[in-house]
Motif scaffolding. Structure first.
Motif, PDB file in Angstrom:
ATOM      1  N   ALA A  18       5.051   0.525  -9.849  1.00 24.14           N
ATOM      2  CA  ALA A  18       3.691   0.342 -10.377  1.00 24.14           C
ATOM      3  C   ALA A  18       3.646  -0.849 -11.333  1.00 24.14           C
ATOM      4  O   ALA A  18       2.700  -1.643 -11.292  1.00 24.14           O
ATOM      5  N   ALA A  19       4.657  -1.004 -12.196  1.00 22.46           N
ATOM      6  CA  ALA A  19       4.677  -2.121 -13.142  1.00 22.46           C
ATOM      7  C   ALA A  19       4.774  -3.445 -12.393  1.00 22.46           C
ATOM      8  O   ALA A  19       4.056  -4.400 -12.700  1.00 22.46           O
ATOM      9  N   ALA A  20       5.656  -3.494 -11.399  1.00 27.14           N
ATOM     10  CA  ALA A  20       5.788  -4.715 -10.598  1.00 27.14           C
ATOM     11  C   ALA A  20       4.495  -4.989  -9.846  1.00 27.14           C
ATOM     12  O   ALA A  20       4.050  -6.134  -9.755  1.00 27.14           O
ATOM     13  N   ALA A  21       3.888  -3.948  -9.314  1.00 25.82           N
ATOM     14  CA  ALA A  21       2.637  -4.106  -8.571  1.00 25.82           C
ATOM     15  C   ALA A  21       1.529  -4.604  -9.485  1.00 25.82           C
ATOM     16  O   ALA A  21       0.747  -5.468  -9.098  1.00 25.82           O
ATOM     17  N   TYR A  89      -1.320  -6.195  -1.099  1.00 22.36           N
ATOM     18  CA  TYR A  89      -0.952  -4.806  -0.790  1.00 22.36           C
ATOM     19  C   TYR A  89       0.303  -4.788   0.087  1.00 22.36           C
ATOM     20  O   TYR A  89       1.255  -4.053  -0.193  1.00 22.36           O
ATOM     21  N   GLU A  90       0.319  -5.599   1.122  1.00 22.58           N
ATOM     22  CA  GLU A  90       1.476  -5.640   2.028  1.00 22.58           C
ATOM     23  C   GLU A  90       2.719  -6.154   1.316  1.00 22.58           C
ATOM     24  O   GLU A  90       3.819  -5.659   1.558  1.00 22.58           O
ATOM     25  N   GLU A  91       2.555  -7.133   0.430  1.00 23.36           N
ATOM     26  CA  GLU A  91       3.704  -7.651  -0.319  1.00 23.36           C
ATOM     27  C   GLU A  91       4.261  -6.578  -1.251  1.00 23.36           C
ATOM     28  O   GLU A  91       5.479  -6.406  -1.355  1.00 23.36           O
ATOM     29  N   VAL A  92       3.387  -5.854  -1.935  1.00 24.79           N
ATOM     30  CA  VAL A  92       3.844  -4.778  -2.826  1.00 24.79           C
ATOM     31  C   VAL A  92       4.566  -3.716  -2.013  1.00 24.79           C
ATOM     32  O   VAL A  92       5.607  -3.198  -2.422  1.00 24.79           O
ATOM     33  N   ARG A  93       4.055  -3.391  -0.842  1.00 24.60           N
ATOM     34  CA  ARG A  93       4.684  -2.396   0.041  1.00 24.60           C
ATOM     35  C   ARG A  93       6.089  -2.860   0.443  1.00 24.60           C
ATOM     36  O   ARG A  93       7.047  -2.095   0.385  1.00 24.60           O
ATOM     37  N   ARG A  94       6.210  -4.127   0.839  1.00 29.06           N
ATOM     38  CA  ARG A  94       7.527  -4.660   1.235  1.00 29.06           C
ATOM     39  C   ARG A  94       8.501  -4.642   0.047  1.00 29.06           C
ATOM     40  O   ARG A  94       9.663  -4.264   0.200  1.00 29.06           O
ATOM     41  N   ARG A  95       8.024  -5.026  -1.128  1.00 23.85           N
ATOM     42  CA  ARG A  95       8.886  -5.036  -2.312  1.00 23.85           C
ATOM     43  C   ARG A  95       9.315  -3.620  -2.692  1.00 23.85           C
ATOM     44  O   ARG A  95      10.456  -3.401  -3.081  1.00 23.85           O
ATOM     45  N   ALA A  96       8.409  -2.675  -2.581  1.00 23.17           N
ATOM     46  CA  ALA A  96       8.740  -1.284  -2.898  1.00 23.17           C
ATOM     47  C   ALA A  96       9.826  -0.786  -1.951  1.00 23.17           C
ATOM     48  O   ALA A  96      10.779  -0.119  -2.380  1.00 23.17           O
ATOM     49  N   LEU A  97       9.711  -1.109  -0.678  1.00 24.32           N
ATOM     50  CA  LEU A  97      10.719  -0.685   0.302  1.00 24.32           C
ATOM     51  C   LEU A  97      12.071  -1.311  -0.026  1.00 24.32           C
ATOM     52  O   LEU A  97      13.098  -0.613  -0.028  1.00 24.32           O
ATOM     53  N   ARG A  98      12.083  -2.599  -0.364  1.00 21.82           N
ATOM     54  CA  ARG A  98      13.358  -3.254  -0.729  1.00 21.82           C
ATOM     55  C   ARG A  98      13.948  -2.623  -1.984  1.00 21.82           C
ATOM     56  O   ARG A  98      15.157  -2.412  -2.067  1.00 21.82           O
ATOM     57  N   LEU A  99      13.102  -2.304  -2.956  1.00 22.15           N
ATOM     58  CA  LEU A  99      13.566  -1.673  -4.194  1.00 22.15           C
ATOM     59  C   LEU A  99      14.208  -0.322  -3.887  1.00 22.15           C
ATOM     60  O   LEU A  99      15.296  -0.009  -4.388  1.00 22.15           O
ATOM     61  N   LEU A 100      13.576   0.475  -3.051  1.00 21.49           N
ATOM     62  CA  LEU A 100      14.127   1.774  -2.684  1.00 21.49           C
ATOM     63  C   LEU A 100      15.425   1.629  -1.891  1.00 21.49           C
ATOM     64  O   LEU A 100      16.348   2.431  -2.052  1.00 21.49           O
ATOM     65  N   GLN A 101      15.508   0.614  -1.041  1.00 19.05           N
ATOM     66  CA  GLN A 101      16.719   0.407  -0.252  1.00 19.05           C
ATOM     67  C   GLN A 101      17.919   0.109  -1.157  1.00 19.05           C
ATOM     68  O   GLN A 101      19.042   0.481  -0.851  1.00 19.05           O
ATOM     69  N   HIS A 150       4.001   7.324   0.741  1.00 18.37           N
ATOM     70  CA  HIS A 150       3.548   8.384  -0.168  1.00 18.37           C
ATOM     71  C   HIS A 150       3.108   7.807  -1.515  1.00 18.37           C
ATOM     72  O   HIS A 150       2.152   8.276  -2.121  1.00 18.37           O
ATOM     73  N   VAL A 151       3.797   6.772  -1.982  1.00 20.30           N
ATOM     74  CA  VAL A 151       3.516   6.183  -3.286  1.00 20.30           C
ATOM     75  C   VAL A 151       2.399   5.135  -3.217  1.00 20.30           C
ATOM     76  O   VAL A 151       1.661   4.948  -4.183  1.00 20.30           O
ATOM     77  N   MET A 152       2.229   4.472  -2.082  1.00 20.61           N
ATOM     78  CA  MET A 152       1.290   3.352  -2.000  1.00 20.61           C
ATOM     79  C   MET A 152      -0.153   3.707  -2.358  1.00 20.61           C
ATOM     80  O   MET A 152      -0.824   2.879  -2.977  1.00 20.61           O
ATOM     81  N   PRO A 153      -0.687   4.883  -2.032  1.00 19.25           N
ATOM     82  CA  PRO A 153      -2.065   5.155  -2.467  1.00 19.25           C
ATOM     83  C   PRO A 153      -2.221   5.102  -3.988  1.00 19.25           C
ATOM     84  O   PRO A 153      -3.227   4.605  -4.499  1.00 19.25           O
ATOM     85  N   VAL A 154      -1.212   5.563  -4.725  1.00 21.92           N
ATOM     86  CA  VAL A 154      -1.269   5.510  -6.183  1.00 21.92           C
ATOM     87  C   VAL A 154      -1.176   4.059  -6.641  1.00 21.92           C
ATOM     88  O   VAL A 154      -1.974   3.591  -7.466  1.00 21.92           O
ATOM     89  N   VAL A 155      -0.223   3.334  -6.080  1.00 20.67           N
ATOM     90  CA  VAL A 155      -0.030   1.935  -6.450  1.00 20.67           C
ATOM     91  C   VAL A 155      -1.253   1.119  -6.047  1.00 20.67           C
ATOM     92  O   VAL A 155      -1.733   0.280  -6.810  1.00 20.67           O
ATOM     93  N   ALA A 156      -1.787   1.381  -4.858  1.00 21.92           N
ATOM     94  CA  ALA A 156      -2.971   0.652  -4.396  1.00 21.92           C
ATOM     95  C   ALA A 156      -4.146   0.908  -5.332  1.00 21.92           C
ATOM     96  O   ALA A 156      -4.926   0.000  -5.621  1.00 21.92           O
ATOM     97  N   GLY A 157      -4.270   2.133  -5.814  1.00 22.86           N
ATOM     98  CA  GLY A 157      -5.335   2.439  -6.771  1.00 22.86           C
ATOM     99  C   GLY A 157      -5.166   1.637  -8.047  1.00 22.86           C
ATOM    100  O   GLY A 157      -6.138   1.143  -8.620  1.00 22.86           O
ATOM    101  N   GLN A 158      -3.930   1.480  -8.506  1.00 20.95           N
ATOM    102  CA  GLN A 158      -3.668   0.692  -9.709  1.00 20.95           C
ATOM    103  C   GLN A 158      -3.955  -0.783  -9.460  1.00 20.95           C
ATOM    104  O   GLN A 158      -4.490  -1.480 -10.320  1.00 20.95           O
TER     105      GLN A 158
END
Length: 164
Positions: A18-21, A89-101, A150-158
């Motif tokens: 969320a902070a990165a987003a 939105y797509e960039e944040v999604r890609r970064r979140a996936l890399r962070l989790l990996q 699961h997390v993206m709706p919260v992040v997208a809202g932010q």
């Protein structure tokens, strides 16, 4: 470990995402707003020019041309802003996936699956990272892709809050 426990364990990851987003969204928003403002300024200038030329041909014709041109340019500006939002939105999604990996979450995910399905759960690696557990007719999808979704709706809202 129950699913709320998995959620609690992932809270630092969510906060980090969320902070990165928020930071990325702010920069992206400023850039999109600058592009939109430039497009609108250009549209206004073009509309003003059109009005001046049209006045020579007649007031009624000028009004119709200016209104149509301004409306067209406004739609263009809106398209630019929406495109920038989707890209962010797509960039944040890609970064979140890399962070989790890189986070090494398999032990936490394994405990969460066992907590949800029991110790006899069959747990297998998920394509792209994470784990999927099954027991009888139940499945717990802790694939990294599912966690990001699961997390993206919260992040997208932010992100949307920053844009509005």
């Amino acid at each position: 470990m129950s699913m709320p426990a998995v959620g609690s364990a992932l809270e630092p990851v969510r906060r980090s995402i969320a902070a990165a987003a928020d930071a990325d969204a702010g920069r992206s928003l400023r850039a999109a707003e600058e592009r939109a403002a430039a497009t609108l300024a250009h549209a206004r200038a073009e509309a003003d020019r059109t009005v001046r030329e049209a006045r020579a041909a007649g007031a009624a014709e000028a009004k119709a041309l200016a209104g149509g041109e301004l409306a067209r340019r406004s739609r263009q500006a809106r398209t630019v802003v929406l495109s920038a939002r989707r890209e962010r939105y797509e960039e944040v999604r890609r970064r979140a996936l890399r962070l989790l990996q890189r986070a090494g979450l398999d032990p936490v995910l394994r405990r969460g699956i066992i907590g949800a399905l029991g110790p006899d759960a069959h747990i297998a690696p998920a394509p792209g990272g994470g784990l999927v557990g099954t027991a009888a007719d139940r499945t717990v999808d802790c694939s990294l892709g599912a966690l990001v979704e699961h997390v993206m709706p919260v992040v997208a809202g932010q992100i949307e809050e920053v844009w509005t």
